[in-house]
Design an enzyme around this catalytic site. Sequence first.
Site, PDB file in Angstrom:
ATOM      1  N   TYR A  59       0.894  -1.379  -0.052  1.00 35.81           N
ATOM      2  CA  TYR A  59       0.099   0.018  -0.053  1.00 35.81           C
ATOM      3  C   TYR A  59       0.653   1.197   0.030  1.00 35.81           C
ATOM      4  CZ  TYR A  59      -3.801   3.237   1.308  1.00 35.81           C
ATOM      5  OH  TYR A  59      -4.671   4.415   1.194  1.00 35.81           O
TER       6      TYR A  59
HETATM    7  N1  LIG Z   1      -9.995   5.929   4.149  1.00 37.00           N
HETATM    8  C1  LIG Z   1      -8.660   6.199   4.474  1.00 37.00           C
HETATM    9  O1  LIG Z   1      -8.390   6.233   5.651  1.00 37.00           O
HETATM   10  C2  LIG Z   1      -7.784   6.808   3.393  1.00 37.00           C
HETATM   11  C3  LIG Z   1      -6.635   7.298   3.612  1.00 37.00           C
HETATM   12  C4  LIG Z   1      -5.839   7.612   2.686  1.00 37.00           C
HETATM   13  C5  LIG Z   1      -6.043   7.444   1.632  1.00 37.00           C
HETATM   14  N2  LIG Z   1      -7.029   6.529   1.349  1.00 37.00           N
HETATM   15  C6  LIG Z   1      -7.442   6.419  -0.249  1.00 37.00           C
HETATM   16  O2  LIG Z   1      -8.596   6.866  -0.572  1.00 37.00           O
HETATM   17  C7  LIG Z   1      -9.088   6.177  -1.830  1.00 37.00           C
HETATM   18  C8  LIG Z   1     -10.504   5.754  -1.391  1.00 37.00           C
HETATM   19  O3  LIG Z   1     -10.579   5.347  -0.132  1.00 37.00           O
HETATM   20  P1  LIG Z   1     -11.948   4.988   0.777  1.00 37.00           P
HETATM   21  O4  LIG Z   1     -11.786   4.941   1.915  1.00 37.00           O
HETATM   22  O5  LIG Z   1     -13.084   5.699   0.076  1.00 37.00           O
HETATM   23  O6  LIG Z   1     -12.281   3.365   0.448  1.00 37.00           O
HETATM   24  P2  LIG Z   1     -13.463   2.402   0.113  1.00 37.00           P
HETATM   25  O7  LIG Z   1     -13.116   0.984   0.316  1.00 37.00           O
HETATM   26  O8  LIG Z   1     -14.705   3.079   0.906  1.00 37.00           O
HETATM   27  O9  LIG Z   1     -13.963   2.815  -1.370  1.00 37.00           O
HETATM   28  C9  LIG Z   1     -13.072   2.268  -2.700  1.00 37.00           C
HETATM   29  C10 LIG Z   1     -14.021   2.195  -3.690  1.00 37.00           C
HETATM   30  O10 LIG Z   1     -13.087   1.625  -4.811  1.00 37.00           O
HETATM   31  C11 LIG Z   1     -13.649   0.816  -5.378  1.00 37.00           C
HETATM   32  N3  LIG Z   1     -12.570  -0.073  -6.206  1.00 37.00           N
HETATM   33  C12 LIG Z   1     -11.764  -0.760  -5.736  1.00 37.00           C
HETATM   34  N4  LIG Z   1     -11.155  -1.381  -6.670  1.00 37.00           N
HETATM   35  C13 LIG Z   1     -11.604  -1.040  -7.931  1.00 37.00           C
HETATM   36  C14 LIG Z   1     -11.191  -1.260  -9.336  1.00 37.00           C
HETATM   37  N5  LIG Z   1     -10.325  -2.241  -9.656  1.00 37.00           N
HETATM   38  N6  LIG Z   1     -11.939  -0.503 -10.229  1.00 37.00           N
HETATM   39  C15 LIG Z   1     -12.846   0.302  -9.875  1.00 37.00           C
HETATM   40  N7  LIG Z   1     -13.371   0.401  -8.587  1.00 37.00           N
HETATM   41  C16 LIG Z   1     -12.568  -0.074  -7.710  1.00 37.00           C
HETATM   42  C17 LIG Z   1     -14.306  -0.249  -4.690  1.00 37.00           C
HETATM   43  O11 LIG Z   1     -15.474  -0.881  -5.045  1.00 37.00           O
HETATM   44  C18 LIG Z   1     -15.133   0.972  -3.414  1.00 37.00           C
HETATM   45  O12 LIG Z   1     -16.539   1.421  -3.904  1.00 37.00           O
HETATM   46  C19 LIG Z   1      -8.313   4.919  -1.761  1.00 37.00           C
HETATM   47  O13 LIG Z   1      -7.445   5.037  -3.069  1.00 37.00           O
HETATM   48  C20 LIG Z   1      -7.455   4.850  -0.468  1.00 37.00           C
HETATM   49  O14 LIG Z   1      -6.465   4.147  -0.551  1.00 37.00           O
HETATM   50  C21 LIG Z   1      -8.072   6.465   2.071  1.00 37.00           C
END
Ligand SMILES: NC(=O)c1ccc[n+]([C@@H]2O[C@H](COP(=O)([O-])OP(=O)(O)OC[C@H]3O[C@@H](n4cnc5c(N)ncnc54)[C@H](O)[C@@H]3O)[C@@H](O)[C@H]2O)c1
Length: 248
Positions: free
Chosen positions: A155
């Site tokens: 990650y």
């Molecule tokens: N929530 C956190 O703490 C956090 C912190 C830093 C960065 N992020 C980043 O923010 C982004 C969103 O995170 P989140 O918390 O909303 O996660 P989440 O799991 O709530 O949402 C992620 C979405 O991405 C979709 N997805 C996954 N693989 C896919 C693919 N191959 N094609 C199309 N869609 C796909 C999933 O179906 C889901 O709807 C991610 O990139 C995550 O790494 C999140």
Amino acid sequence: MNQLDFTGRHAVVTGGATGLGYGIAQRLIASGGSVTLWDRNEAAATEAARALGTKAFAVGVDVTQQASVAKALATTLTHSPSVDALVNSAGITGPNTKLWDYPVDAWREVMEVNITGVFICCREVAAQMRQQNYGRIVNIASVAGKDGNPNASAYSASKAAVIALTKSLGKELADTGVRVNCVTPAAVKTAIFDQMTSEHIAFMLSKIPMGRFGTVEEVAAMVGWLCTEDCSFSTGATFDLSGGRSTY
Ligand SMILES: NC(=O)c1ccc[n+]([C@@H]2O[C@H](COP(=O)([O-])OP(=O)(O)OC[C@H]3O[C@@H](n4cnc5c(N)ncnc54)[C@H](O)[C@@H]3O)[C@@H](O)[C@H]2O)c1
């Protein structure tokens, strides 16, 4: 909530069925625009678009597959004449384990979704944005990409790659009307927490000087602004959203 001006603009938000992507879509619609949610969970994306109202559309897409992304873009352009903003939010965490125990297949999957997926979406959409000489691309990286979290090597490495890709593409498009930036959030409580161990979540919280998780609204506020025309002299940049964790 400040009023952002996204009037008449259209955004594609990958991973927009839920979490940060959904919150960003909500903010862009509240700012006068419309959105298409690209998500591999088509049913959830369709449901999310219904909840967001008439300014939201949903397309089932796997961001790791170029043909799927190209088709999603073509479909999107049937209900909007342009894509003015692309937010790459689709992402997964992979397992929380030490590198020497990290399953190779899991490593590859994290890289496929988190960096190859961002590359493919940028590749397809940047071509269209270059034609119209306007666009805003915002990649959701992570503070893990700056610091390198233990028990999350894939990650962290994938998110460092997102930061570097943003810098490269920002420079490549700097002489056009397209701006490319990324944000590096610390932990925000969304469904993604279900993919992590409770120890890892506690570790992430312990690193935040504000002593709390960020909120979806806080991420959406910054990303929303990065999607507007006002974001004109920033490109290839990394914007912090970490409650004081990164001060560099
Ligand atoms: N929530 C956190 O703490 C956090 C912190 C830093 C960065 N992020 C980043 O923010 C982004 C969103 O995170 P989140 O918390 O909303 O996660 P989440 O799991 O709530 O949402 C992620 C979405 O991405 C979709 N997805 C996954 N693989 C896919 C693919 N191959 N094609 C199309 N869609 C796909 C999933 O179906 C889901 O709807 C991610 O990139 C995550 O790494 C999140």
